[in-house]
Each structure stands twice: as structure tokens, then as C-alpha cells.
Design an enzyme around this catalytic site. Structure first.
Site, PDB file in Angstrom:
ATOM      1  N   GLY A  52       0.792  -1.214   0.000  1.00 23.04           N
ATOM      2  CA  GLY A  52       0.000   0.000   0.000  1.00 23.04           C
ATOM      3  C   GLY A  52       0.830   1.271   0.000  1.00 23.04           C
ATOM      4  O   GLY A  52       0.374   2.322  -0.419  1.00 23.04           O
ATOM      5  N   ASP A 112      -0.170  -1.908   8.979  1.00 18.67           N
ATOM      6  CA  ASP A 112      -0.241  -2.902   7.901  1.00 18.67           C
ATOM      7  C   ASP A 112       0.578  -4.146   8.240  1.00 18.67           C
ATOM      8  O   ASP A 112       1.432  -4.577   7.460  1.00 18.67           O
ATOM      9  CB  ASP A 112       0.236  -2.285   6.588  1.00 18.67           C
ATOM     10  CG  ASP A 112      -0.214  -3.087   5.365  1.00 18.67           C
ATOM     11  OD1 ASP A 112      -1.154  -3.891   5.514  1.00 18.67           O
ATOM     12  OD2 ASP A 112       0.355  -2.905   4.285  1.00 18.67           O
TER      13      ASP A 112
END
Length: 814
Positions: A503, A617
């Protein structure tokens, strides 16, 4: 009789007079037959939710009648009346009633927009702005509650809660949401959203004019098949209605949440919600997920690349048709040739022939034609002799040619070799070399000048070498180094060897001048300015822990943001855990060491740093392995720094589907417990050696966390949970410890989860792991079309609120 002059009374009367003379005031929420709207006058819905009046988008000089949120600091337009017929002077233009219709007259008093009702002179008609964002015309003298006209029947690019969006079965007319052309022009763009035009199935489609490029999938009563994010009910509630007159979807939002669904000028359908504390709109989901998945996003002869910013660029030999539009991120106009083709003008290049440029792309464009030729040379000749032919491809002994514009070209990702080759016709002039007829040489002093020049080059080369050596030494010693973009470009061989990505951006292997190997993360689009970026990087650069990947340096030049890390020779955990081809099978001892080390690294970020760092994450891809398979948490670089005085933080950064805690979906500020949840999901995968979303062979459940919770509760042999490749070779006590901790970490209620410090103590055996709560139930929702499993884990705590259960903790965009 004397009349005394009283200035205060006179001013009061004048104020009353002009207030009445003024057609409408800011507190009014309707326009009657005797009133009008002009200049800066607006009307506001009764509850103060929406406002309607003249507005000017961005830096445009044009004005429009539109509707926006009244109490939101960022003016957000949700409806436009005259979207393709702007006015230039809002003071000499007027919105008023005429023959029973609400009409907009421009500066020349010409009607440029109207509600287009059957002509009537009824003076009891009024236009009322409702709190739901609907402008309705109604006859207040009539007993009927049905509006004569409403803006909800004529949406522009926004679908508001409570608005019907569907199809009139009697007239066979579908409603459309049509994107703005760009952020400064609300005129209808190329992209639109509508219900299934055939009226047979319950699904939405998005198209670029006649090209359909995305569908929502069938509605199953809970969510659209291709939008699993919608499965969470606590924020949005969608419903489908069908009867003999119409079929439509409508939705509502929970509580006081402000939300809207739009078709964006990028061609993506987006669900957004407003966070007042951040004064910003947050994206809940977007479909298609990437702009490059939008058909012809970059226009004619434009190429889309998801790994670059901006996404669009023109093919070689082409340039944007409108630099102004491209600067507004409106690429729909595409690109045009810099030079005319030879076949279009034979006097251009002295008889030189146009040529072809070989380009490798993700897939060949649509709308091709086949040419009956025997080989690739004849294919090239066929296209070259046809001036309208712009490209050809030769594949499987088949010649394909394209006439006119090339659309929907996508560049391959770095390292991707599975592409198609297309040969694009380029003007002969683009291959011409610069003229050298007028080059002159200076005879005198050439030797001396050459010597001085050579000496200067040697000095410059030495200084550059010394600078590089100094930087390398500093980086290896632990001092944070500011690299130039050119240095990192050279070290990575122009970012040619991609190690992975996520990401935050893509990671590339690089080598410094002293042969030290590094990993360079080229960040995607981030909002930080250079000063803020350097401040955060400097803070992170001072972090040093054996289970955290060390940051060596960074680069911040213009919009370019890169991070330089130490290189991990054994790659990421996912590459070995899920047994990619040729990878080593991790034994149990190594797996337990990875679990404990990763927990220690996270505990350091959460509890030991001066500023708490939430990773955002955690997943196997972001746990790297050194030469001895020791774990190091990576990609925590720009996750989120929060001061010790704060317990929560709002962030647009969002982790990966399958590892997300429920609070991500609700849009509330997160805590470090979001990392705990993701870590728990990673522990399950360490045990099984497979993705949690994969189907497992079990009579009780096909979802692994469910299986684990049931096994612990029912006293089943935990070795049955172990990766079959290990053949039962594991420490049973350690295995049970990890399973219990994993279940504790994924509690739906974040207050019931442990801290990472507690996790470390549980894994080390310092704290009794048998006291860890086990989820009472884990509901599994399978979405086979997308090959993803969505689930919730509800706490067994007796004091847990029943409203804390979440039907989709892992549904969010990566």
C-alpha cells in the site's frame, strides 16, 4: 405638526425594507413564486444540512446553481442544475419561477435551465430544499404529498442517502450518475453509473460512454458480489426495491455520519464519508480499485501506469492535447502527435518513411481488425501503407491492425514479463537526428582546453566518489543519510529489480558504491510536504531494534519520496511461509522465533519509542527475514506517529484486507490495538502455513480462525491445526500458546485485546496463557467470486456491548 428626524428608526425601516426587497435570505429554505435567487443569496434546508445557490468550482471563472453541505468547511457540491451551461455573472443572473417552473436566466435573461414541467401559472408553487439534499417543487395549496418535480430524479454525479437510484419500468428510462469533466468543470464527463440497462438483473455498471468496464455483481440482499466492503451493516444499509412501476436501490447511513456515493471524474465509483475532526473526506471504498482499471482513463494514445505519479503519460512521439486539462487530472482528451505522419503530408521529411515503435503493454487494445497476411513483415507493410492505421501486432501467425485512436493502454509493472507487444506508428520526424551541418571547430588552444577540461572532470569525479563513500559509511554506521534521487536511481539500476510492494509503494534492490546491498522503497502518492516528511523520517531513523528493519536514509526531491532500508537476504515471511517455488519450509522452532521476534518489534514501536508508532499494515509481507531467518518488522516507516499524550489517531492509511481490525471500517480513530488484531491474524497463518482466507478441510468450519477457536474450546489436539508439511513436529506447549494468543488478539472489541507487551510475555511464558479469552463465536462470510473470506470475532466478555459486533472486520481497500 412637527416631524422629528430619528436616524435610528429610519435605519431600522430601511433595513426592513431591503430585507423584504431582497428576494430570499440566508435563513430561508424555500423559493416561492414571488421570490428569486441571485448573486450571493442562498437558501438553507430547515435543519441546516444543505445549502443551494450560485457557486464557482476551483479556479474557474464560471458560475453554476448547485447544492452543497451547509455545515462542512470544505465546499462539497452534490448537485448542479446548469452543469453544461455556465454563467459568467451571478449578480445579473437569476433563479426564479416562470409559468410554474423554476428557471435559471443568464445575463441576457435567456433561460438556460428549467424544471420543464407542463406550463402553468399556478402561484402556489414553491421550491423547498430538504435536509436530505433534495430540492422539490410542490404546490402548497394541494393536499397531495407528491412533489411536482425533485432533484433526486435528476442526479448529477452524487448519490445521497435516501435517494432512489434505479429504473422507471414504464418509461424504460434509467437514472444516471455522470462524472464531472474535471474538478473545475461540472459538465458531464465520459464516465457514468447506472442500474442494469436491461432491467433483468440487480447490479450496477460503470461505463466510459459505450464501453462497460466494471459491474458490481449481482445483489444478494447484503452486498453486491464485487463490492465485499459493503457487507458491513453498521455504517451503510443498502436496500433493493422492485415493483410494477420501478426498480431501484436506496441506502441509509447510521447515526450522524455524513456520507455520499459519487462517480468521480477518474471513472471510479466511490463511497466517501466526512470526518469532522480531520476536516476531510475519507474514502470507504472505490470501484474499480485502481484508476488504470478504468477504460481509456488516459485517453487516446495515453498510457496508464499504476506505479507512477501521475498515472498517465503520452506515448513516445505524442503530447497531451490539453496541458490545462492534464494539470486538472483530466486525461480524457488524451494525446496527439507531436509531428504529422509522412503519409499525411509528403513534404514534411524529404521522403523519409514513417516507422514503428515496439511497445510492450499489459494487453492489446480493443477494436482491432485482422489483416490477411502471411508474416510479420507483410503485417507491418499493410499498416504502413494505410495512413489511417496507427498500430499493428503479430501474434500466433495473426496480423492485427488498429485504425484511428489507440485506447486503454496499460504499462507493465516492473518485473512483469507477461505482456503483449504492439507496434505503434511514429512520424518519421521523431526519428530524425539533429542537424550537424553548421558545427564549427576552434583550432587554437584545443590541447590546453582539453587538458583543463580533463583535469576538472577528474576533480569532480573524485569529489563525487568521496561524497558517495562518506554517505555509505554514515549509512552503515547508523546515521541517517539524505540521498539524491539520481544516486538511488543508479544504485537500483533505474529501479529494475523489484522485490515487492504494498500500500505504501514498491521496493527495489540496490547496491551502494561500496557494494553494500540496500532495499529502496519508492513511496506512492503521499500528502506530506517535504518538511513534514523529513521530520517523520528523522524520528524513525533514530529507532534501533533487533526486530525492526533499520532505516539507512531517504530521498525527498520535489514530489519524489524514497526510503532506504537495510537489505534482508531471505525476503519476506510470506514468500517462505506460503511455500513459493524453491523456498525453504520453515520448521516450528523458526516459526515460533519469528512470532516472538515480531511481537517484540511491535511492542517496541508501541511502548518504547518516544512517539508511539502504529504500523497500520502488519502481515507476512511486512515481516522480513535476515540471513539466519531472524524476523524484522518492515514498512513501519511512515505508518503513523502519535505523541504519548494521545491514545488515538485518525489516518487515511489503511492496511490489507484479511488483516484489518473492525474499527477500520467504522471510521473511528484507531489505536495500537489495530496492529494487535493484524498480528493475531498473522499468527494463525504461521500455524497453518496457509492464508486464513483459504478453505480448510474441517467438519466444523472452513475458516481457520474458527477452527482454532473451536479446537481450543473443545480440547481438540492442537497438532491437528499445524501445517501438514511439518508432520506434527512442533512443541505442543508453544503451539497452544500461539493459538490462544492469536484468538485473544482478534477480539472484536479492541479493549478486550492485549497490548503487544502482554503478547510478548504470554509467548515467553511469563504470563499464564490459559487466562486469555477465546472468542465466543466467529461468523464466516464467504465471497467465492473474489476468493476472500470476511469474518468477525466477537468477544466472550460478559460486559461486551452487543453493538460491538462487526460483520466485516477485514473489508477495506488495500
Amino acid at each position: 405638526m412637527d416631524i422629528k428626524y430619528r436616524p435610528g428608526l429610519t435605519i431600522s425601516f430601511l433595513f426592513m425594507y431591503f430585507s423584504l426587497k431582497s428576494h430570499v435570505s440566508f435563513v430561508a429554505h424555500s423559493i416561492s413564486a414571488n421570490h428569486s435567487l441571485s448573486g450571493d443569496q442562498t437558501i438553507v434546508s430547515e435543519g441546516g444540512v444543505f445549502e443551494l445557490g450560485f457557486f464557482k468550482p476551483g479556479n474557474s471563472s464560471n458560475y453554476y446553481i448547485g447544492m452543497w453541505y451547509h455545515k462542512i468547511s470544505e465546499q462539497t457540491i452534490v448537485w448542479v442544475a446548469n452543469r453544461d451551461k455556465p454563467i459568467s455573472d451571478r449578480y445579473s443572473s437569476v433563479l426564479r419561477f416562470s409559468d410554474g417552473n423554476l428557471v435559471l436566466l443568464n445575463e441576457s435573461k435567456l433561460t438556460i435551465w428549467s424544471t420543464n414541467l407542463t406550463s402553468t401559472t399556478n402561484t402556489s408553487t414553491e421550491a423547498v430544499l430538504l435536509d436530505e439534499g433534495n430540492l422539490v417543487l410542490r404546490d402548497w395549496s394541494s393536499k397531495s404529498s407528491m412533489p411536482l418535480w425533485q432533484s433526486f430524479d435528476h442526479p448529477t454525479h452524487t448519490w445521497l442517502p435516501g435517494m432512489k437510484f434505479g429504473r422507471n419500468k414504464r418509461t424504460k428510462v434509467n437514472q444516471l450518475l455522470t462524472a464531472w469533466k474535471n474538478k473545475e468543470d461540472p459538465a458531464p464527463g465520459l464516465f457514468s453509473l447506472e442500474l442494469d440497462p436491461a432491467g433483468l438483473d440487480q447490479y450496477l455498471i460503470v461505463r466510459n460512454q459505450s464501453e462497460e468496464y466494471w459491474t458490481s455483481g449481482i445483489w444478494n440482499g447484503i452486498n453486491f458480489a464485487m463490492i465485499p466492503e459493503m457487507i458491513s451493516h453498521h455504517m451503510f444499509d443498502f436496500n433493493y426495491v422492485s415493483n410494477q412501476n420501478e426498480s431501484y436501490f436506496t441506502y441509509s447511513v447510521a447515526g450522524t455520519i455524513i456520507s455520499r456515493l459519487i462517480i468521480d471524474s477518474s471513472g471510479q465509483m466511490m463511497q466517501l464519508y466526512w470526518l469532522e475532526s480531520n476536516k476531510a473526506w475519507f474514502q470507504f471504498w472505490a470501484q474499480p480499485r485502481q484508476p488504470c482499471e478504468v477504460y481509456a482513463y488516459c485517453g487516446a494514445f495515453g498510457s496508464c501506469n499504476e506505479q507512477s505519479q501521475p498515472f498517465c503519460s503520452c506515448l513516445q512521439g505524442f503530447q497531451p492535447k490539453s496541458e490545462h486539462d492534464w494539470n486538472l487530472q483530466d486525461y480524457s482528451g488524451g494525446c496527439q502527435r507531436k509531428s504529422q505522419l509522412q503519409c499525411e503530408n509528403s513534404s514534411l521529411v524529404n521522403g523519409k518513411s514513417d516507422r514503428f515503435m515496439a511497445t510492450t503493454i499489459k494487453d492489446l487494445p480493443k477494436h482491432l481488425q485482422f489483416a490477411p497476411v502471411a508474416n510479420i513483415k507483410q503485417c507491418e507493410t499493410s499498416c504502413l501503407n494505410n495512413c489511417a492505421c496507427t498500430a499493428y501486432a503479430y501474434e500466433n501467425n495473426q496480423c492485427s491492425i488498429w485504425i484511428g485512436s489507440l485506447l486503454n493502454l496499460q504499462q507493465l509493472a516492473v518485473g512483469d514479463t507477461d505482456g503483449k507487444t504492439i507496434y505503434i506508428k511514429i512520424a518519421a520526424y521523431e526519428f530524425s537526428s539533429p542537424r550537424n551541418d553548421d558545427r564549427k571547430f576552434i583550432d587554437g588552444g584545443v590541447g590546453s582546453a582539453a587538458f583543463v577540461l580533463l583535469l576538472g572532470l577528474v576533480v569532480v569525479a573524485y569529489l563525487r566518489w568521496k561524497k558517495r563513500t562518506f554517505k555509505t559509511t554514515k549509512a552503515m554506521e547508523g546515521s541517517l543519510v539524505a540521498f539524491s534521487y539520481k544516486e538511488l536511481q543508479k544504485a537500483t539500476k533505474n529501479f529494475s529489480e523489484r522485490l515487492g510492494g504494498g500500500g505504501f509503494g514498491s521496493v527495489f534492490k540496490g547496491v551502494l558504491p561500496d557494494s553494500s546491498v540496500i532495499a529502496v522503497t519508492r513511496l506512492g502518492s503521499i500528502s506530506q510536504g517535504e518538511k513534514q516528511f523529513r521530520t517523520e523520517v528523522t524520528t524513525i531513523g533514530n529507532i534501533n531494534h533487533v526486530n525492526l528493519v533499520r532505516l539507512l536514509g531517504f530521498c525527498s526531491e520535489g514530489t519524489k519520496r524514497l526510503l532506504v532500508y537495510e537489505y534482508m537476504p531471505n525476503g519476506s515471511l510470506n514468500s517462505v511461509l506460503f511455500h513459493e517455488k524453491g523456498s525453504k519450509i520453515l520448521d516450528w522452532k523458526t516459526r515460533f522465533r519469528i512470532a516472538l521476534g515480531s511481537a517484540r518489534g511491535l511492542a517496541y514501536l508501541h511502548e518504547k519509542c518516544r512517539d508511539r508508532i502504529i504500523h497500520c499494515d502488519i502481515k507476512p509481507e511486512n515481516i522480513l527475514l535476515d540471513a539466519e531467518f531472524g524476523p524484522k518488522v518492515a514498512d513501519f516507516g511512515l505508518a503513523k506517529l502519535i505523541g504519548r499524550e494521545f491514545s488515538r489517531v485518525l489516518t487515511t492509511i489503511r492496511g490489507t484486507r484479511g488483516y484489518l481490525a473492525p474499527e477500520w471500517i467504522s471510521g473511528v480513530a484507531i489505536t495500537d490495538k489495530a496492529d494487535v488484531y493484524s498480528y493475531g491474524m498473522t499468527l494463525f497463518e504461521l500455524v497453518s502455513g496457509r492464508r486464513n482466507s483459504e478453505q480448510f478441510d474441517s467438519e466444523n468450519s472452513k475458516f481457520f480462525p474458527t477452527w482454532v477457536a473451536s479446537a481450543i474450546t473443545e480440547g481438540v489436539n492442537v497438532l491437528n491445526l499445524l501445517d501438514t508439511r511439518l508432520e506434527g513436529n512442533a512443541d505442543i506447549e508453544e503451539l497452544l500458546r500461539i493459538c490462544r494468543v492469536a484468538c485473544w488478539c482478534i477480539q472484536d472489541d479492541e479493549t478486550q485485546r492485549p497490548s503487544m507487551g502482554e503478547v510478548v510475555q504470554k509467548l515467553e511464558g511469563v504470563l499464564d496463557v490459559t487466562q486469555s479469552p477465546i472468542p465466543r463465536s466467529i461468523q464466516a462470510y464467504s465471497h467465492y467470486q473474489d476468493h476472500i473470506i470476511f469474518f468477525t470475532a466477537s468477544s466472550s466478555s460478559s460486559n461486551q456491548s452487543p453493538h460491538s459486533q462487526n460483520n466485516n472486520p477485514s473489508a477495506a481497500s488495500s
